[in-house]
Design a protein around this motif. Structure first.
Motif, PDB file in Angstrom:
ATOM      1  N   LYS A 148       8.928  -0.646  -9.244  1.00 31.14           N
ATOM      2  CA  LYS A 148       8.799  -1.844  -8.391  1.00 31.14           C
ATOM      3  C   LYS A 148      10.142  -2.190  -7.761  1.00 31.14           C
ATOM      4  O   LYS A 148      10.222  -2.516  -6.569  1.00 31.14           O
ATOM      5  CB  LYS A 148       8.253  -3.019  -9.196  1.00 31.14           C
ATOM      6  N   ARG A 149      11.217  -2.095  -8.538  1.00 32.19           N
ATOM      7  CA  ARG A 149      12.566  -2.388  -8.022  1.00 32.19           C
ATOM      8  C   ARG A 149      12.976  -1.364  -6.960  1.00 32.19           C
ATOM      9  O   ARG A 149      13.658  -1.712  -5.998  1.00 32.19           O
ATOM     10  CB  ARG A 149      13.591  -2.412  -9.158  1.00 32.19           C
TER      11      ARG A 149
ATOM     12  N   MET B 190      11.195  -9.357  -3.283  1.00 31.43           N
ATOM     13  CA  MET B 190      10.368  -9.290  -4.472  1.00 31.43           C
ATOM     14  C   MET B 190       9.042  -8.620  -4.129  1.00 31.43           C
ATOM     15  O   MET B 190       8.609  -8.609  -3.000  1.00 31.43           O
ATOM     16  CB  MET B 190      10.130 -10.720  -4.929  1.00 31.43           C
ATOM     17  N   TYR B 191       8.390  -8.069  -5.108  1.00 32.83           N
ATOM     18  CA  TYR B 191       7.110  -7.430  -4.849  1.00 32.83           C
ATOM     19  C   TYR B 191       6.008  -8.469  -4.817  1.00 32.83           C
ATOM     20  O   TYR B 191       6.150  -9.564  -5.330  1.00 32.83           O
ATOM     21  CB  TYR B 191       6.804  -6.341  -5.880  1.00 32.83           C
ATOM     22  N   GLN B 192       4.933  -8.103  -4.191  1.00 36.67           N
ATOM     23  CA  GLN B 192       3.795  -9.003  -4.040  1.00 36.67           C
ATOM     24  C   GLN B 192       2.830  -8.734  -5.184  1.00 36.67           C
ATOM     25  O   GLN B 192       2.208  -7.697  -5.243  1.00 36.67           O
ATOM     26  CB  GLN B 192       3.123  -8.731  -2.696  1.00 36.67           C
TER      27      GLN B 192
ATOM     28  N   SER C  55      -3.840  -1.990   0.619  1.00 37.58           N
ATOM     29  CA  SER C  55      -2.499  -2.297   1.126  1.00 37.58           C
ATOM     30  C   SER C  55      -1.752  -1.005   1.408  1.00 37.58           C
ATOM     31  O   SER C  55      -2.118   0.065   0.913  1.00 37.58           O
ATOM     32  CB  SER C  55      -1.709  -3.114   0.094  1.00 37.58           C
TER      33      SER C  55
ATOM     34  N   CYS D 117      11.245  -2.465  -3.771  1.00 35.83           N
ATOM     35  CA  CYS D 117      11.832  -3.721  -3.286  1.00 35.83           C
ATOM     36  C   CYS D 117      13.224  -3.483  -2.717  1.00 35.83           C
ATOM     37  O   CYS D 117      13.595  -4.070  -1.697  1.00 35.83           O
ATOM     38  CB  CYS D 117      11.880  -4.755  -4.405  1.00 35.83           C
TER      39      CYS D 117
ATOM     40  N   ALA E 245       4.581   0.573   5.888  1.00 42.85           N
ATOM     41  CA  ALA E 245       5.251  -0.263   4.890  1.00 42.85           C
ATOM     42  C   ALA E 245       6.743  -0.393   5.147  1.00 42.85           C
ATOM     43  O   ALA E 245       7.397  -1.255   4.567  1.00 42.85           O
ATOM     44  CB  ALA E 245       5.030   0.332   3.494  1.00 42.85           C
TER      45      ALA E 245
ATOM     46  N   GLY F 217      13.202  -2.449   0.769  1.00 43.13           N
ATOM     47  CA  GLY F 217      12.642  -3.398   1.725  1.00 43.13           C
ATOM     48  C   GLY F 217      11.134  -3.312   1.844  1.00 43.13           C
ATOM     49  O   GLY F 217      10.543  -3.846   2.785  1.00 43.13           O
ATOM     50  N   VAL F 218      10.499  -2.658   0.894  1.00 45.17           N
ATOM     51  CA  VAL F 218       9.043  -2.522   0.882  1.00 45.17           C
ATOM     52  C   VAL F 218       8.475  -3.579  -0.064  1.00 45.17           C
ATOM     53  O   VAL F 218       9.045  -3.839  -1.115  1.00 45.17           O
ATOM     54  CB  VAL F 218       8.641  -1.107   0.402  1.00 45.17           C
ATOM     55  N   HIS F 219       7.374  -4.175   0.318  1.00 43.14           N
ATOM     56  CA  HIS F 219       6.739  -5.215  -0.500  1.00 43.14           C
ATOM     57  C   HIS F 219       5.381  -4.717  -0.983  1.00 43.14           C
ATOM     58  O   HIS F 219       4.357  -4.981  -0.356  1.00 43.14           O
ATOM     59  CB  HIS F 219       6.602  -6.514   0.292  1.00 43.14           C
TER      60      HIS F 219
ATOM     61  N   THR G 149       1.904  -4.202  -3.140  1.00 42.88           N
ATOM     62  CA  THR G 149       0.931  -4.997  -3.884  1.00 42.88           C
ATOM     63  C   THR G 149       0.903  -4.411  -5.282  1.00 42.88           C
ATOM     64  O   THR G 149       0.757  -3.203  -5.451  1.00 42.88           O
ATOM     65  CB  THR G 149      -0.463  -4.905  -3.241  1.00 42.88           C
TER      66      THR G 149
END
Length: 135
Positions: A60-61, A1-3, A43, A64, A132, A67-69, A71
């Motif tokens: 955002k998806r 999930m994203y931060q 970030s 994610c 990242a 494998g990147v999170h 901000t």
């Protein structure tokens, strides 16, 4: 999930170097462009988004799924979000303001630029360079 960025942190190709934009912008901390620049530099991957925007959700998806999170700053949940959206639009040459992606402090752009970078193979090296992505 994203931060998702905390609300309290607000008070909540061609690649453009954010440092050059910082020098050109006002030094006032209340300036929306200065705020965008400060947050974008905080970030490895930063996405300015609207919580109800389908294109924002898609970008955002994408990150994610890689494998990147990132901000994420949801502008519609920030009292000064409209001002920041206008500043982002100016950075993009008066294009729609969201989603806007910064990687390693560099303005990548809106969804079209992110997808073009992903398709042509330049997105992963940018993510690795920014720290990242480690694969």
């Amino acid at each position: 999930m994203y931060q998702a960025a905390e609300s309290s942190s607000w008070g909540g190709g061609n690649y453009h170097n954010i440092a050059a934009t910082r020098r050109a912008s006002s030094s006032s901390s209340s300036d929306p462009l200065e705020r965008v620049i400060r947050l974008a530099s905080g970030s490895a991957v930063v996405i300015f988004s609207m919580s109800t925007c389908c294109m924002c959700h898609a970008v955002k998806r994408l990150f994610c799924g890689m494998g990147v999170h990132p901000t994420v700053y949801e502008l519609d949940q920030d009292p000064k979000g409209k001002e920041m959206e206008r500043a982002l639009s100016r950075l993009l040459g008066n294009s729609p303001g969201v989603p806007v992606v910064f990687i390693g402090g560099k303005l990548i752009g809106a969804m079209d630029r992110v997808m073009a970078s992903h398709i042509n193979g330049t997105l992963v090296p940018l993510l690795k360079e920014a720290g990242a992505l480690w694969l």
